[in-house]
Design a protein around this motif. Structure first.
Motif, PDB file in Angstrom:
ATOM      1  N   GLY A   1      11.950  26.794 -21.252  1.00 32.57           N
ATOM      2  CA  GLY A   1      13.035  26.596 -20.301  1.00 32.57           C
ATOM      3  C   GLY A   1      14.180  25.800 -20.888  1.00 32.57           C
ATOM      4  N   PHE A   2      13.851  24.712 -21.594  1.00 30.67           N
ATOM      5  CA  PHE A   2      14.896  23.896 -22.205  1.00 30.67           C
ATOM      6  C   PHE A   2      15.662  24.696 -23.256  1.00 30.67           C
ATOM      7  N   ALA A   3      14.932  25.513 -24.035  1.00 30.38           N
ATOM      8  CA  ALA A   3      15.586  26.303 -25.077  1.00 30.38           C
ATOM      9  C   ALA A   3      16.569  27.296 -24.462  1.00 30.38           C
ATOM     10  N   PHE A   4      16.149  27.959 -23.374  1.00 32.72           N
ATOM     11  CA  PHE A   4      17.037  28.945 -22.739  1.00 32.72           C
ATOM     12  C   PHE A   4      18.275  28.266 -22.153  1.00 32.72           C
ATOM     13  N   VAL A   5      18.061  27.141 -21.453  1.00 30.37           N
ATOM     14  CA  VAL A   5      19.199  26.433 -20.860  1.00 30.37           C
ATOM     15  C   VAL A   5      20.127  25.905 -21.951  1.00 30.37           C
ATOM     16  N   GLY A   6      19.542  25.423 -23.054  1.00 31.07           N
ATOM     17  CA  GLY A   6      20.373  24.944 -24.159  1.00 31.07           C
ATOM     18  C   GLY A   6      21.256  26.040 -24.712  1.00 31.07           C
ATOM     19  N   GLY A   7      20.685  27.248 -24.888  1.00 29.86           N
ATOM     20  CA  GLY A   7      21.492  28.366 -25.365  1.00 29.86           C
ATOM     21  C   GLY A   7      22.547  28.767 -24.356  1.00 29.86           C
ATOM     22  N   LEU A   8      22.192  28.728 -23.064  1.00 31.32           N
ATOM     23  CA  LEU A   8      23.146  29.079 -22.020  1.00 31.32           C
ATOM     24  C   LEU A   8      24.335  28.122 -22.002  1.00 31.32           C
ATOM     25  N   ILE A   9      24.049  26.822 -22.194  1.00 35.40           N
ATOM     26  CA  ILE A   9      25.114  25.811 -22.160  1.00 35.40           C
ATOM     27  C   ILE A   9      26.100  26.002 -23.308  1.00 35.40           C
ATOM     28  N   LEU A  10      25.643  26.629 -24.393  1.00 33.84           N
ATOM     29  CA  LEU A  10      26.566  26.894 -25.500  1.00 33.84           C
ATOM     30  C   LEU A  10      27.811  27.651 -25.027  1.00 33.84           C
ATOM     31  N   ASN A  11      27.638  28.485 -24.012  1.00 31.24           N
ATOM     32  CA  ASN A  11      28.757  29.286 -23.525  1.00 31.24           C
ATOM     33  C   ASN A  11      29.820  28.454 -22.821  1.00 31.24           C
ATOM     34  N   LEU A  12      29.487  27.208 -22.435  1.00 32.30           N
ATOM     35  CA  LEU A  12      30.451  26.366 -21.729  1.00 32.30           C
ATOM     36  C   LEU A  12      31.323  25.555 -22.674  1.00 32.30           C
ATOM     37  N   MET A  13      31.068  25.668 -23.969  1.00 30.44           N
ATOM     38  CA  MET A  13      31.862  24.902 -24.913  1.00 30.44           C
ATOM     39  C   MET A  13      33.276  25.482 -25.032  1.00 30.44           C
ATOM     40  N   PRO A  14      34.266  24.619 -25.280  1.00 33.34           N
ATOM     41  CA  PRO A  14      35.662  25.081 -25.312  1.00 33.34           C
ATOM     42  C   PRO A  14      35.942  26.185 -26.313  1.00 33.34           C
ATOM     43  N   CYS A  15      35.148  26.265 -27.387  1.00 35.57           N
ATOM     44  CA  CYS A  15      35.430  27.290 -28.390  1.00 35.57           C
ATOM     45  C   CYS A  15      34.700  28.594 -28.108  1.00 35.57           C
ATOM     46  N   VAL A  16      33.892  28.646 -27.043  1.00 39.58           N
ATOM     47  CA  VAL A  16      33.132  29.846 -26.736  1.00 39.58           C
ATOM     48  C   VAL A  16      33.560  30.455 -25.405  1.00 39.58           C
ATOM     49  N   PHE A  17      33.648  29.636 -24.378  1.00 41.51           N
ATOM     50  CA  PHE A  17      33.876  30.127 -23.022  1.00 41.51           C
ATOM     51  C   PHE A  17      35.142  30.975 -22.878  1.00 41.51           C
ATOM     52  N   PRO A  18      36.268  30.592 -23.486  1.00 40.80           N
ATOM     53  CA  PRO A  18      37.492  31.379 -23.256  1.00 40.80           C
ATOM     54  C   PRO A  18      37.400  32.827 -23.707  1.00 40.80           C
ATOM     55  N   VAL A  19      36.492  33.145 -24.662  1.00 41.63           N
ATOM     56  CA  VAL A  19      36.440  34.524 -25.166  1.00 41.63           C
ATOM     57  C   VAL A  19      35.372  35.347 -24.490  1.00 41.63           C
ATOM     58  N   LEU A  20      34.599  34.740 -23.561  1.00 34.55           N
ATOM     59  CA  LEU A  20      33.487  35.456 -22.940  1.00 34.55           C
ATOM     60  C   LEU A  20      33.986  36.682 -22.171  1.00 34.55           C
ATOM     61  N   GLY A  21      34.924  36.443 -21.250  1.00 37.77           N
ATOM     62  CA  GLY A  21      35.454  37.560 -20.468  1.00 37.77           C
ATOM     63  C   GLY A  21      36.175  38.571 -21.329  1.00 37.77           C
TER      64      GLY A  21
END
Length: 733
Positions: A326-346
């Motif tokens: 569970g911690f590993a999955f949530v940790g990977g998910l949180i990576l998407n909230l970082m400023p250098c990742v989130f803006p390119v998701l959409g």
């Protein structure tokens, strides 16, 4: 871990040769290997293996008085002995350890299940009929154990060999045959149908086990009895039981707070030890129990030992592993909230849609291929870290946090990650640009490459969330480590996969903004807390002097990060960036290596001291023992001079004075006169040290004094030199 001196090896060799002459093909084995308080060896009950037959060997552990090792379930604390075989010969199979019934070791309310004195952990060895005769087989194993007394615990380990002849000739008993037969006679499973039966029930955290005698056991008193849980389901301190008039025993048991198996398990697996045995005129002391909860009573087998049985404990993954997943999955998910990742998701999802021509199946295919690219990237990262671990035993599984060098490395890495989150320096400035470049790639191959490059971009920007996974790669078994990294990758890729299925949800994503930077900086404090905990661990592993160097190394690493953040960013000239990067690397790596070398030096000295105490070897440095008045009186009573260094960490002059004790000529003087050197550490208030100082009308440090046998004392000046310490020593008779 030391080995016995060469003369002893020669004696053992001659004994082995003599045994060969008597038994013709007597088994050869390596010398006994000794840790600090336990000796270990592999022994065989017979002289040779026979193709198509099963024989018995044993791991013999002999502990010093008052020391112990642990059962398969160590109880409240401890670690079971583990044996790993190295590339067994073709056609040879070694079975699981058969564990003799343990004893209870109680300490301050903690209950551990242990072996004392000597134990034989027996294992069956089976040879296929295809194994050739007329040669010898070498069984090689790495053994790890934990040896403890009532105050301290020390990891022990050894590489052991057993060289055994293979022959069609009938096997003859070795010198260990008798001891192993006694182990089998007293502790081996023995069916006793109709003698005892068991049933178990569970209600919440309360478990009841009832043992009912029949036949010859009905009027027999087994004496004091103890239940040992095989799978750790039962709390080690569950000691309550009662005996009814018909001889039945009722145990009131509780679930162990730290149990990590299926809850509840299907059966109550354990061994019950009886002081008087379980049958009249029968030496068996262990009774195996494994009744299903709520079932009819089951017949039992008498046993003093049990082999590992995966059927009761492997029905479901341990909650501890589930939490880690569970911690590993949530940790990977949180990576998407970082400023250098989130803006390119959409942006990436819309690229999938445009490439697929809005055909849903093709959009999903792009999402799956992208996910595969992410996961493969994490597999590569996991493989690199596993290879790193394989490069050094001290990064192996089991006692990483007992190695101060490993704790130092982890502390520096997490500190760097934390400073990155706090904005002291930035990595991944071009993440958005890379994301845009990824979006322009065409086809499924482009989506796979997007996953790979997105992982590369995301990890430096949000590396702190990979720190637990990185630590796991250095501590967990390889397959488990790869699995955890896979879960982290799934966490990172899951938003892309989900939005590939429902691309219309892109419009619902929150807008990138300042909240991402605030979130990132907040998460840095979690890492700083982890660094503080690691430093707390390392404080008890090294001397105060080495600990100070470790603290300075963290400051040096922080300074390196600041230099990089101040002068190595993209808006600076290329030459300035290069210089700043080099300086930052030198500061970070130099600080860590300097502290690491000091830790290694300290550990080497401890090993030399241990060897010197065992062999009488002369050291080229002084060994300081803790001061006590008893130590002073004992040394003087033995006619030895005593030199006391009254010191404290807050005493700057004391630290300066310590340089004097590194002088080779002065060290030889101390050794020549047989001076006992004691350190009275007054860092924390100690009334005994205060009183000792008062006897010399002293209340300040530094203070050094030499006791001469016979009653005379020599007080030294506050500032020491090689000359004035030598002059004091020359007053000795």
């Amino acid at each position: 871990m030391g080995v016995r001196p060469k003369p002893f090896m020669i004696v053992r060799f001659l004994v082995a040769v003599f045994g060969l002459m008597i038994f013709q093909s007597e088994a050869l084995r390596a010398q006994v290997v000794r840790s600090q308080h336990t000796e270990a060896e592999l022994v065989s009950s017979v002289s040779n293996f026979q193709p198509g037959e099963t024989t018995w060997i044993a791991l013999r552990l002999k502990m010093d008085p008052h020391w112990h090792t642990y059962w398969i379930n160590p109880g409240d604390a401890g670690l079971a002995t583990n044996i790993s075989w190295n590339d067994l010969p073709t056609g040879v199979t070694v079975g699981e350890i058969h564990w003799p019934t343990p004893k209870v070791f109680e300490q301050s309310g903690l209950y551990n299940f242990v072996y004392e004195d000597e134990v034989l952990l027996m294992m069956p060895v089976t040879l296929d009929k295809s194994v050739s005769t007329g040669k010898s087989l070498t069984l090689s194993a790495k053994v790890d154990w934990l040896e403890c007394d009532d105050q301290t615990c020390i990891p022990g380990g050894a590489e052991l060999l057993l060289v055994q002849a293979v022959s069609e000739a009938p096997a003859k008993p070795t010198g260990w045959y008798g001891a192993m037969e006694e182990t089998r006679k007293l502790l081996w499973p023995k069916e006793a149908p109709g003698s005892w039966s068991a049933n178990a029930s569970i209600e919440g955290d309360a478990i009841t086990l009832v043992l009912t005698p029949s036949g010859e056991a009905k009027n027999f008193d087994p004496g004091a009895v103890t239940f040992f849980s095989l799978d750790g389901f039962i709390s080690p301190n569950s000691r309550e039981y009662s005996r009814a008039a018909d001889g039945s025993l009722t145990f009131s048991l509780e679930v162990f707070d730290y149990y990590s198996g299926p809850n509840p398990p299907k059966t109550l697996a354990g061994v019950v030890r009886a002081e008087n045995g379980w049958l009249p005129n029968d030496p068996f002391i262990g009774l195996t129990v494994n009744p299903a909860f709520g079932s009819e009573p089951s017949g039992l087998a008498l046993a003093g030992e049990v082999a590992v049985d995966d059927s009761a404990s492997a029905a479901a993954p341990a909650p501890g592993i589930i939490y880690l997943i569970g911690f590993a999955f949530v940790g990977g998910l949180i990576l998407n909230l970082m400023p250098c990742v989130f803006p390119v998701l959409g942006l990436k999802i819309m690229t999938f849609v445009s490439q697929a021509g809005e055909e849903r199946g093709k959009v999903i295919a792009h999402g799956l291929i992208y996910t595969l690219g992410v996961i493969v990237s994490f597999w590569v990262l996991a493989g690199m870290l596993i290879a790193l671990r394989a490069g050094g035993e001290e990064l192996g599984w089991g006692f990483q946090l007992q190695n101060p060098g490993f704790v130092l490395l982890l502390s520096i890495v997490l500190l760097i990650f934390g400073l990155n989150l706090s904005g002291v320096f930035e990595i991944g400035h071009s993440a958005v640009g890379v994301g845009s470049g990824l979006a322009s790639k065409k086809g499924l191959a482009g989506s796979f490459a997007s996953g790979v490059l997105a992982t590369v971009v995301a990890t430096p920007c949000a590396a702190p969330f990979l720190a637990p996974a990185l630590s796991g790669a250095l501590t967990l078994p390889p397959l488990t480590s790869i699995f955890i990294f896979t879960i982290v990758g799934l966490g990172l890729a899951s938003p892309y996969l989900l939005l590939s299925v429902f691309p219309q949800w892109v419009s619902r994503l929150p807008k990138p903004g300042a909240w991402m930077e605030t979130f990132k900086q907040f998460m840095a404090f979690l890492l700083y807390a982890t660094v503080a905990a690691l430093i707390w661990v390392i404080a008890d592993q090294v001397t105060s002097e080495t600990f100070l160097i470790i603290l300075f190394s963290l400051v040096g690493a922080g300074l390196g990060c600041w230099v990089y953040g101040r002068w190595a960013q993209l808006h600076k000239p290329a030459k300035i960036r290069l210089i700043a990067t080099v300086v930052a690397v030198v500061l970070i790596a130099g600080s860590g290596l300097y502290a690491w070398s000091d830790i290694s030096f300290e550990r080497a000295r401890k090993a030399e001291i241990a060897e010197a105490r065992e062999t009488g070897k002369t050291l080229d440095f002084l060994v300081w023992e803790p001061w006590s008045q008893v130590s002073v009186d004992e040394a003087l009573g033995a006619g030895k001079p005593v030199y006391i260094d009254f010191t404290a960490r807050w005493c700057a002059t004391c630290l300066v004075n310590k340089r004097v004790y590194n002088d080779p000529n002065l060290i030889r003087k101390f050794q020549e006169f047989g001076v006992v050197t004691l350190k009275a550490d007054w860092t924390n208030y100690d009334p005994a040290i205060t009183q000792a100082l008062a006897e010399f009308n002293r209340s300040v440090l530094p203070f050094n004094v030499l006791y001469v046998p016979g009653g005379e004392t020599v007080e030294l000046p506050e500032l020491l030199t090689v000359g004035n310490v030598t002059a004091a020593l020359e007053k000795l008779p």
